[in-house]
Design a protein around this motif. Structure first.
Motif, mmCIF file in Angstrom:
data_model
loop_
_atom_site.group_PDB
_atom_site.id
_atom_site.type_symbol
_atom_site.label_atom_id
_atom_site.label_comp_id
_atom_site.label_asym_id
_atom_site.label_seq_id
_atom_site.Cartn_x
_atom_site.Cartn_y
_atom_site.Cartn_z
ATOM 1 N N GLY A 162 43.436 -49.574 22.161
ATOM 2 C CA GLY A 162 44.195 -50.724 22.642
ATOM 3 C C GLY A 162 45.174 -50.341 23.735
ATOM 4 N N GLY A 163 45.862 -49.205 23.547
ATOM 5 C CA GLY A 163 46.794 -48.750 24.565
ATOM 6 C C GLY A 163 46.093 -48.375 25.861
ATOM 7 N N ALA A 164 44.936 -47.719 25.716
ATOM 8 C CA ALA A 164 44.175 -47.334 26.902
ATOM 9 C C ALA A 164 43.697 -48.566 27.667
ATOM 10 C CB ALA A 164 42.992 -46.462 26.491
ATOM 11 N N ALA A 165 43.345 -49.615 26.931
ATOM 12 C CA ALA A 165 42.903 -50.848 27.580
ATOM 13 C C ALA A 165 44.009 -51.465 28.422
ATOM 14 C CB ALA A 165 42.420 -51.836 26.524
ATOM 15 N N LEU A 166 45.255 -51.219 28.041
ATOM 16 C CA LEU A 166 46.395 -51.727 28.789
ATOM 17 C C LEU A 166 46.828 -50.769 29.899
ATOM 18 C CD1 LEU A 166 48.563 -53.107 25.829
ATOM 19 C CD2 LEU A 166 47.132 -54.411 27.422
ATOM 20 N N GLY A 167 46.094 -49.665 30.018
ATOM 21 C CA GLY A 167 46.427 -48.702 31.056
ATOM 22 C C GLY A 167 47.458 -47.673 30.652
ATOM 23 N N TRP A 168 47.786 -47.622 29.374
ATOM 24 C CA TRP A 168 48.761 -46.646 28.887
ATOM 25 C C TRP A 168 48.011 -45.364 28.512
ATOM 26 C CZ3 TRP A 168 51.296 -50.544 24.960
ATOM 27 C CH2 TRP A 168 51.914 -51.561 25.689
ATOM 28 N N HIS A 169 47.931 -44.430 29.404
ATOM 29 C CA HIS A 169 47.178 -43.209 29.150
ATOM 30 C C HIS A 169 47.858 -42.311 28.117
ATOM 31 C CE1 HIS A 169 44.455 -44.204 32.401
ATOM 32 N NE2 HIS A 169 45.480 -44.374 33.230
ATOM 33 N N TRP A 170 49.156 -42.532 27.938
ATOM 34 C CA TRP A 170 49.884 -41.728 26.962
ATOM 35 C C TRP A 170 49.729 -42.275 25.538
ATOM 36 C CZ3 TRP A 170 52.996 -45.175 24.608
ATOM 37 C CH2 TRP A 170 53.406 -46.295 25.357
ATOM 38 N N ALA A 171 49.110 -43.467 25.409
ATOM 39 C CA ALA A 171 49.038 -44.118 24.093
ATOM 40 C C ALA A 171 48.256 -43.284 23.085
ATOM 41 C CB ALA A 171 48.401 -45.500 24.243
ATOM 42 N N ASP A 172 47.130 -42.718 23.532
ATOM 43 C CA ASP A 172 46.281 -41.961 22.611
ATOM 44 C C ASP A 172 47.033 -40.795 21.971
ATOM 45 O OD1 ASP A 172 43.796 -41.219 21.346
ATOM 46 O OD2 ASP A 172 43.624 -39.623 22.831
ATOM 47 N N PRO A 173 47.660 -39.896 22.739
ATOM 48 C CA PRO A 173 48.362 -38.774 22.096
ATOM 49 C C PRO A 173 49.605 -39.188 21.320
ATOM 50 C CG PRO A 173 48.728 -38.747 24.469
ATOM 51 C CD PRO A 173 47.661 -39.767 24.217
ATOM 52 N N VAL A 174 50.336 -40.186 21.808
ATOM 53 C CA VAL A 174 51.553 -40.603 21.104
ATOM 54 C C VAL A 174 51.207 -41.204 19.744
ATOM 55 C CG1 VAL A 174 53.458 -42.260 21.124
ATOM 56 C CG2 VAL A 174 52.950 -40.913 23.168
ATOM 57 N N VAL A 175 50.195 -42.055 19.716
ATOM 58 C CA VAL A 175 49.760 -42.633 18.443
ATOM 59 C C VAL A 175 49.276 -41.527 17.513
ATOM 60 C CG1 VAL A 175 48.038 -44.110 17.356
ATOM 61 C CG2 VAL A 175 49.236 -44.890 19.394
ATOM 62 N N GLY A 176 48.588 -40.518 18.081
ATOM 63 C CA GLY A 176 48.142 -39.393 17.268
ATOM 64 C C GLY A 176 49.297 -38.669 16.602
ATOM 65 N N LEU A 177 50.391 -38.481 17.323
ATOM 66 C CA LEU A 177 51.573 -37.835 16.744
ATOM 67 C C LEU A 177 52.189 -38.689 15.640
ATOM 68 C CD1 LEU A 177 53.315 -36.403 19.952
ATOM 69 C CD2 LEU A 177 52.177 -35.113 18.136
ATOM 70 N N VAL A 178 52.228 -40.011 15.871
ATOM 71 C CA VAL A 178 52.761 -40.916 14.839
ATOM 72 C C VAL A 178 51.922 -40.821 13.569
ATOM 73 C CG1 VAL A 178 53.166 -43.329 14.234
ATOM 74 C CG2 VAL A 178 53.804 -42.481 16.509
ATOM 75 N N ILE A 179 50.600 -40.773 13.727
ATOM 76 C CA ILE A 179 49.720 -40.682 12.568
ATOM 77 C C ILE A 179 49.901 -39.348 11.860
ATOM 78 C CG2 ILE A 179 47.308 -40.596 11.834
ATOM 79 C CD1 ILE A 179 48.422 -43.371 12.524
ATOM 80 N N ALA A 180 50.138 -38.280 12.626
ATOM 81 C CA ALA A 180 50.385 -36.976 12.002
ATOM 82 C C ALA A 180 51.622 -37.031 11.110
ATOM 83 C CB ALA A 180 50.563 -35.905 13.085
ATOM 84 N N VAL A 181 52.649 -37.750 11.555
ATOM 85 C CA VAL A 181 53.855 -37.912 10.743
ATOM 86 C C VAL A 181 53.540 -38.729 9.484
ATOM 87 C CG1 VAL A 181 56.165 -38.925 10.667
ATOM 88 C CG2 VAL A 181 55.395 -37.706 12.711
ATOM 89 N N ALA A 182 52.725 -39.777 9.633
ATOM 90 C CA ALA A 182 52.333 -40.598 8.478
ATOM 91 C C ALA A 182 51.555 -39.762 7.470
ATOM 92 C CB ALA A 182 51.501 -41.793 8.946
ATOM 93 N N ILE A 183 50.673 -38.895 7.959
ATOM 94 C CA ILE A 183 49.912 -38.023 7.066
ATOM 95 C C ILE A 183 50.860 -37.087 6.316
ATOM 96 C CG2 ILE A 183 48.201 -36.163 6.979
ATOM 97 C CD1 ILE A 183 46.776 -37.464 9.317
ATOM 98 N N ALA A 184 51.909 -36.628 6.983
ATOM 99 C CA ALA A 184 52.879 -35.738 6.342
ATOM 100 C C ALA A 184 53.565 -36.437 5.171
ATOM 101 C CB ALA A 184 53.918 -35.272 7.368
ATOM 102 N N PHE A 185 53.859 -37.734 5.308
ATOM 103 C CA PHE A 185 54.465 -38.475 4.200
ATOM 104 C C PHE A 185 53.488 -38.613 3.032
ATOM 105 C CE2 PHE A 185 57.540 -39.940 7.418
ATOM 106 C CZ PHE A 185 58.713 -39.812 6.684
ATOM 107 N N VAL A 186 52.217 -38.863 3.344
ATOM 108 C CA VAL A 186 51.207 -38.932 2.288
ATOM 109 C C VAL A 186 51.059 -37.574 1.620
ATOM 110 C CG1 VAL A 186 48.762 -39.336 1.813
ATOM 111 C CG2 VAL A 186 49.976 -40.820 3.404
ATOM 112 N N LEU A 187 51.126 -36.515 2.416
ATOM 113 C CA LEU A 187 51.063 -35.155 1.880
ATOM 114 C C LEU A 187 52.183 -34.915 0.876
ATOM 115 C CD1 LEU A 187 50.098 -32.188 1.878
ATOM 116 C CD2 LEU A 187 51.567 -31.827 3.881
ATOM 117 N N LYS A 188 53.374 -35.403 1.205
ATOM 118 C CA LYS A 188 54.507 -35.224 0.300
ATOM 119 C C LYS A 188 54.234 -35.879 -1.049
ATOM 120 C CE LYS A 188 57.763 -38.063 0.278
ATOM 121 N NZ LYS A 188 58.889 -39.001 0.562
#
Length: 349
Positions: free
Chosen positions: A211-237
């Motif tokens: 969705g971010g890429a469709a809007l021309g936000w090239h940084w969306a893919d890696p930033v969302v990936g980092l957010v998901i990594a943080v979410a996974i860390a909470f599930v890990l806890k």
């Protein structure tokens, strides 16, 4: 000693069956004794079957999800989606050690493993937690690399659809595993369900990135990936805490309160000196020390202990065995045992 052993003694002592049975019970009075019956073993085996069934059904669900994603990978040529698909397939294989643990847990106890093989579930839980941690690290590493070296995402509608399919499939599997795991008392299966939920978050990241890429936000893919990594860390806890508590023999205090309340209502019980409980796999085992009237006969004290064990296994969910010890009210509590032993051995024979 179980109920069936009582009947067995009666059958093989036609001349002195009553005396033999009385003496057999007398030997266990005021000593630890456990009364297991087939009625308690069957629910435990059924819970293992239910856990295995949950694993098989969820594996099929994850397999269908992976196949659907793979088809879209072929059509879209998305390398990111290919990585997510392979990630989902690899993580689905964490069901293998848990399935092995359920199968091992159904084996009978041996002279070496006197409590059986239920602890194999705890080992599987550790493996699952390690895999979740690895997923968090991999997600953060990939997102960081993509942030430093941006890459264009193509075939966005197909990529978004695949991400949505991955999220729905993993979330359904996660809810099913967590629900069954909590019902049968398997911390490892709950952790595996939380693991499937992290896979869903990873797939959802693909959808958000598209969705971010469709809007021309090239940084969306890696930033969302980092957010998901943080979410996974909470599930890990959450998963790590669940497995840690099981490894440390922690139980819900409300269950201990329920056990003590049940024991105090039994006729003949003067007090409850101690109640200890632990999980062995997804089955509970209890040890209880009761205080009874010191003037009771050994047989009467034995009957109180047997009744206490029986009522306890009916009142506490997933409790399949209990060891009950009775103390006379003149010497209540385990701290008297050492003195009594010394006094008995110093007494002239």
């Amino acid at each position: 000693m179980d109920d069936q052993e009582h009947g067995h003694d009666h059958d093989h002592h036609p001349g002195g069956g009553h005396l033999a049975s009385w003496w057999h019970r007398l030997r266990h009075v005021l000593m630890p004794h456990s009364h297991d019956s087939r009625a308690k073993v069957d629910p435990a085996l059924e819970s293992s079957r239910e856990g295995l069934r949950a694993l098989w059904i969820s594996l099929v669900g994850l397999g269908i999800t992976a196949v659907a994603q793979a088809v879209i990978v072929v059509l879209s040529g998305s390398v990111a989606l290919l990585g997510d698909t392979l990630h989902n397939v690899a993580d689905a294989l964490t069901a293998v050690p848990l399935g092995i643990a359920f199968l091992l847990g159904r084996r009978a106890a041996t002279r070496a493993y006197t409590y059986g093989y239920g602890r194999a579930e705890d080992i599987a839980g550790i493996i699952i937690v390690v895999v979740i941690a690895a997923s968090a690290v991999a997600a953060a590493w990939t997102a960081g690399t993509r942030l430093l070296h941006p890459a264009e995402v193509t075939h966005l509608p197909w990529v978004a659809a695949a991400g949505l399919v991955g999220f729905i499939g993993n979330e359904l599997v996660a809810r099913y595993r967590i629900r069954v795991g909590r019902r049968i008392g398997s911390a490892a299966l709950v952790a595996d369900g939380l693991h499937a939920r992290t896979d869903g978050y990873t797939s959802l990241a693909v959808l958000a990135a598209a969705g971010g890429a469709a809007l021309g936000w090239h940084w969306a893919d890696p930033v969302v990936g980092l957010v998901i990594a943080v979410a996974i860390a909470f599930v890990l806890k959450d998963a790590a805490r669940e497995v840690y508590r099981r490894l440390m023999d922690a139980v819900d205090p409300a269950i201990v309160d329920q056990a003590e309340t049940t024991l105090r209502t039994i006729d003949g019980v003067r007090d409850v000196a101690a109640v200890r409980m632990r999980w062995i796999g997804h089955r509970l085992h209890a040890e209880a020390e009761l205080v009874v009237d010191a003037r009771l006969s050994l047989v009467a004290a034995h009957e109180i202990a047997a009744d206490a064990e029986h009522q306890l296994t009916h009142a506490v969910p997933r409790l399949t065995s209990a060891t009950v010890h009775t103390d006379p009210d003149s010497h209540p509590g385990g701290h008297h045992h050492t003195d009594l032993s010394h006094q008995r051995r110093q007494r002239p024979s």
